[in-house]
Design an enzyme around this catalytic site. Structure first.
Site, PDB file in Angstrom:
ATOM      1  N   LYS A 117       0.857  -1.193   0.000  1.00 37.42           N
ATOM      2  CA  LYS A 117       0.000   0.000   0.000  1.00 37.42           C
ATOM      3  C   LYS A 117       0.883   1.230   0.000  1.00 37.42           C
ATOM      4  O   LYS A 117       2.031   1.181   0.451  1.00 37.42           O
ATOM      5  CB  LYS A 117      -0.888   0.017   1.265  1.00 37.42           C
ATOM      6  CG  LYS A 117      -2.118   0.870   1.125  1.00 37.42           C
ATOM      7  CD  LYS A 117      -3.211   0.130   0.388  1.00 37.42           C
ATOM      8  CE  LYS A 117      -4.425   0.990   0.175  1.00 37.42           C
ATOM      9  NZ  LYS A 117      -5.531   0.207  -0.420  1.00 37.42           N
TER      10      LYS A 117
HETATM   11  P1  NAD Z   1     -12.773   8.316  -2.945  1.00 37.14           P
HETATM   12  O1  NAD Z   1     -11.705   9.262  -2.583  1.00 37.14           O
HETATM   13  O2  NAD Z   1     -13.216   8.219  -4.341  1.00 37.14           O
HETATM   14  O3  NAD Z   1     -14.078   8.617  -2.050  1.00 37.14           O
HETATM   15  C1  NAD Z   1     -14.028   8.655  -0.666  1.00 37.14           C
HETATM   16  C2  NAD Z   1     -15.369   9.147  -0.146  1.00 37.14           C
HETATM   17  O4  NAD Z   1     -15.348   9.094   1.279  1.00 37.14           O
HETATM   18  C3  NAD Z   1     -15.679  10.594  -0.514  1.00 37.14           C
HETATM   19  O5  NAD Z   1     -17.074  10.725  -0.792  1.00 37.14           O
HETATM   20  C4  NAD Z   1     -15.331  11.356   0.748  1.00 37.14           C
HETATM   21  O6  NAD Z   1     -16.044  12.577   0.889  1.00 37.14           O
HETATM   22  C5  NAD Z   1     -15.753  10.357   1.794  1.00 37.14           C
HETATM   23  N1  NAD Z   1     -15.107  10.593   3.085  1.00 37.14           N
HETATM   24  C6  NAD Z   1     -13.831  10.925   3.313  1.00 37.14           C
HETATM   25  N2  NAD Z   1     -13.646  11.139   4.630  1.00 37.14           N
HETATM   26  C7  NAD Z   1     -14.844  10.935   5.219  1.00 37.14           C
HETATM   27  C8  NAD Z   1     -15.319  11.022   6.531  1.00 37.14           C
HETATM   28  N3  NAD Z   1     -14.495  11.400   7.532  1.00 37.14           N
HETATM   29  N4  NAD Z   1     -16.631  10.720   6.772  1.00 37.14           N
HETATM   30  C9  NAD Z   1     -17.454  10.368   5.768  1.00 37.14           C
HETATM   31  N5  NAD Z   1     -17.065  10.293   4.499  1.00 37.14           N
HETATM   32  C10 NAD Z   1     -15.783  10.577   4.235  1.00 37.14           C
HETATM   33  O7  NAD Z   1     -12.285   6.901  -2.384  1.00 37.14           O
HETATM   34  P2  NAD Z   1     -12.721   5.444  -2.876  1.00 37.14           P
HETATM   35  O8  NAD Z   1     -11.765   5.011  -3.910  1.00 37.14           O
HETATM   36  O9  NAD Z   1     -14.170   5.427  -3.127  1.00 37.14           O
HETATM   37  O10 NAD Z   1     -12.391   4.586  -1.574  1.00 37.14           O
HETATM   38  C11 NAD Z   1     -13.299   4.518  -0.475  1.00 37.14           C
HETATM   39  C12 NAD Z   1     -12.889   3.361   0.432  1.00 37.14           C
HETATM   40  O11 NAD Z   1     -12.895   2.138  -0.314  1.00 37.14           O
HETATM   41  C13 NAD Z   1     -11.493   3.465   1.044  1.00 37.14           C
HETATM   42  O12 NAD Z   1     -11.521   2.893   2.336  1.00 37.14           O
HETATM   43  C14 NAD Z   1     -10.645   2.583   0.113  1.00 37.14           C
HETATM   44  O13 NAD Z   1      -9.491   2.072   0.732  1.00 37.14           O
HETATM   45  C15 NAD Z   1     -11.640   1.481  -0.185  1.00 37.14           C
HETATM   46  N6  NAD Z   1     -11.314   0.752  -1.406  1.00 37.14           N
HETATM   47  C16 NAD Z   1     -11.242   1.392  -2.593  1.00 37.14           C
HETATM   48  C17 NAD Z   1     -10.933   0.654  -3.747  1.00 37.14           C
HETATM   49  C18 NAD Z   1     -10.914   1.313  -5.104  1.00 37.14           C
HETATM   50  O14 NAD Z   1     -10.789   0.579  -6.086  1.00 37.14           O
HETATM   51  N7  NAD Z   1     -11.060   2.609  -5.226  1.00 37.14           N
HETATM   52  C19 NAD Z   1     -10.662  -0.706  -3.647  1.00 37.14           C
HETATM   53  C20 NAD Z   1     -10.769  -1.343  -2.398  1.00 37.14           C
HETATM   54  C21 NAD Z   1     -11.096  -0.590  -1.292  1.00 37.14           C
END
Ligand code: NAD
Length: 468
Positions: A117
């Site tokens: 990561k």
């Molecule tokens: P992103 O940056 O596209 O979106 C994140 C969202 O979370 C945004 O809407 C943001 O406003 C919100 N957020 C941030 N801080 C917050 C808080 N304190 N309270 C409430 N909402 C909050 O990110 P993403 O790619 O959608 O990833 C989201 C989660 O999914 C993360 O934990 C990431 O590790 C996990 N994830 C993502 C992927 C991927 O392919 N993008 C894969 C596996 C896991």
């Protein structure tokens, strides 16, 4: 769930494998104990933690030194693989925890990757496009010798997207002229060799982890159910009440925390689900929670969020977009009254402080580590079903694998091919986990997932001659 909780759970699972002598059978029981002890030592220890300070000049002429990390946890099952996160919450501990989860996730889904990561300690909203470009290029410069298509392959994560990844690939290519570069990162834009459907894949897979369970898995197991239901009776009751809901005219009520790549797509999957009526009654991001008990218009909200990178957070903005919703504080979504709660934001959202107020029956970890170990156990005792991160959110890494494979054969797969392959692979893993979880009443579903993942990792370590 933080790094020490993850490591304790690894230790507990290996401890339980030690007790059941059906795994890694050996005539010498003492030797078997030593082999499993050394596996625990290896898997609780991280191969490499690299920290650097990226130096950037801002548009105002200020020089900033920003902490940046790449953590490579373990590569026994393949090249290191894991996203890069841009967030103010990034710390060495968080990045290491996420790297361990990647090792376990790839092993559980039998993907040929290890776990890594990356993270940069910034709030990306506070930087201009030029500054972000500079930060992304410097990240690659700092970690270039540790990255590469047969070494460590990053992808996007929270706060990063295909634009950032395209910049990073460009820099990687400049640093390594003449070398294969397309497979060095996944999550690229399609124009730059990315896989069609990569952006949507994690959200689609996250929704599927719940929907497969309450529809297909339940139907497939209908005949032999009464025998199985003697164990884990409370979870079976939850499944049956969800089944009733699915067959009812009333919609299944869904709430989604986080409305970025993962959350907005998972919400759209629920909104557009043709087999069962769903109403997405609440969504949130870091600024606001929007509620509509009749169901929010997710298409309009997704279009808005795509353009503005956040949800509409005032009555005027909602009116302008013709969206009906009440505005509330974002923190409340974890305890919002709904049937299915999908986490798609940050870690530690349900802990012992608020676990007693959780109302949803099924909790799906689209985000990494949103539920603490104590809360997981408590909620399970209440009959709730918690689908853990390493099972639910693997859609992205499944498609990343196809993107990496595509770069080796220089052939572009169709979006439909990619998403079908991903869903098929994910369903195989869901089936394996649900079969095991619902026919035993001992542990959490997370424990079941860790057991499967660790068995695979330990077998590989043993076969590679690493355990004595
Ligand atoms: P992103 O940056 O596209 O979106 C994140 C969202 O979370 C945004 O809407 C943001 O406003 C919100 N957020 C941030 N801080 C917050 C808080 N304190 N309270 C409430 N909402 C909050 O990110 P993403 O790619 O959608 O990833 C989201 C989660 O999914 C993360 O934990 C990431 O590790 C996990 N994830 C993502 C992927 C991927 O392919 N993008 C894969 C596996 C896991």
């Amino acid at each position: 769930m933080n790094r020490s909780q993850t490591k304790v759970l690894i230790e507990e699972v290996i401890g339980s494998l030690k007790k059941s002598n059906r795994f890694l059978e050996m005539s010498d029981e003492k030797k078997r104990g030593m082999v499993l002890d050394s596996a625990a030592e290896i898997l609780k220890t991280t191969d490499k933690i690299i920290k650097s300070y990226i130096r950037v000049s801002t548009d105002e002429g200020e020089i900033q030194r920003i902490p940046a990390y790449r953590v490579q946890h373990n590569n026994i099952s393949g090249f290191y693989k894991g996203g890069i996160r841009y967030s103010e919450e990034v710390s060495e501990e968080e990045v290491e925890n996420l790297a361990i989860l990647m090792t376990l996730k790839n092993a559980l889904h039998e993907l040929p990757f290890g776990g890594a990561k990356g993270g940069v300690h910034i709030n990306p909203r506070e930087y201009t496009e030029r500054e972000l470009n500079l930060i992304s290029k410097k990240y690659v410069q700092r970690f270039a010798i540790n990255l590469g298509p047969t070494q460590d392959i990053p992808a996007p994560d929270m706060g990063t997207d295909e634009r950032v990844i395209d910049w990073m690939v460009g820099e990687y290519k400049t640093i390594h002229p003449g070398q294969a570069y397309i497979g060095s990162f996944t999550g690229k834009s399609v124009e730059n060799g990315g896989a069609r459907g990569r952006r949507e894949s994690t959200g689609i897979g996250t929704f599927l982890s719940y929907f497969y369970l309450v529809k297909q898995w339940l139907e497939d197991n209908a005949e032999t159910m009464s025998e199985k239901e003697k164990l884990r009776t409370k979870q079976w009751e939850t499944l049956h009440s969800m089944e009733e809901k699915c067959n009812n005219k009333d919609p299944v009520e869904v709430a989604v925390q986080g409305f970025g790549n993962v959350g907005s797509v998972a919400a759209l999957e629920a909104y557009n689900c043709s087999e069962v009526k769903h109403a997405v009654t609440a969504v949130s991001d870091q600024f606001v929670m929007l509620i509509n008990k009749e169901g929010l218009n997710i298409e309009k909200l997704a279009a808005y969020a795509e353009k503005h990178k956040q949800l509409p957070d005032t009555a005027e903005k909602l009116k302008q977009e013709n969206i009906e919703a009440q505005i509330a504080e974002p923190g409340g979504i974890a305890v919002f009254d709904c049937d299915v709660l999908i986490f798609a934001a940050i870690a530690d959202q349900v802990t012992k402080d608020n676990m007693r107020s959780v109302k949803a029956d099924i909790l799906v970890e689209g985000a990494n580590a949103p539920i603490s170990v104590n809360a997981d156990l408590y909620l399970q005792e209440q009959g709730k079903i918690i689908i853990p991160d390493i099972l639910a959110n693997a859609g992205g890494v499944h498609v990343s694998y196809l993107e990496w494979k595509q770069s080796r054969v220089t052939e572009m797969y169709k979006k439909e091919e990619i998403l079908n392959e991903m869903s098929g692979q994910m369903k195989d893993t869901f089936k394996k986990v649900y079969d095991a979880y619902f026919t035993s009443d001992e542990y959490t579903m997370r424990f079941t997932c860790y057991t499967m993942a660790l068995k695979r990792l330990i077998s590989l370590l043993y076969r590679h001659g690493k355990l004595f």
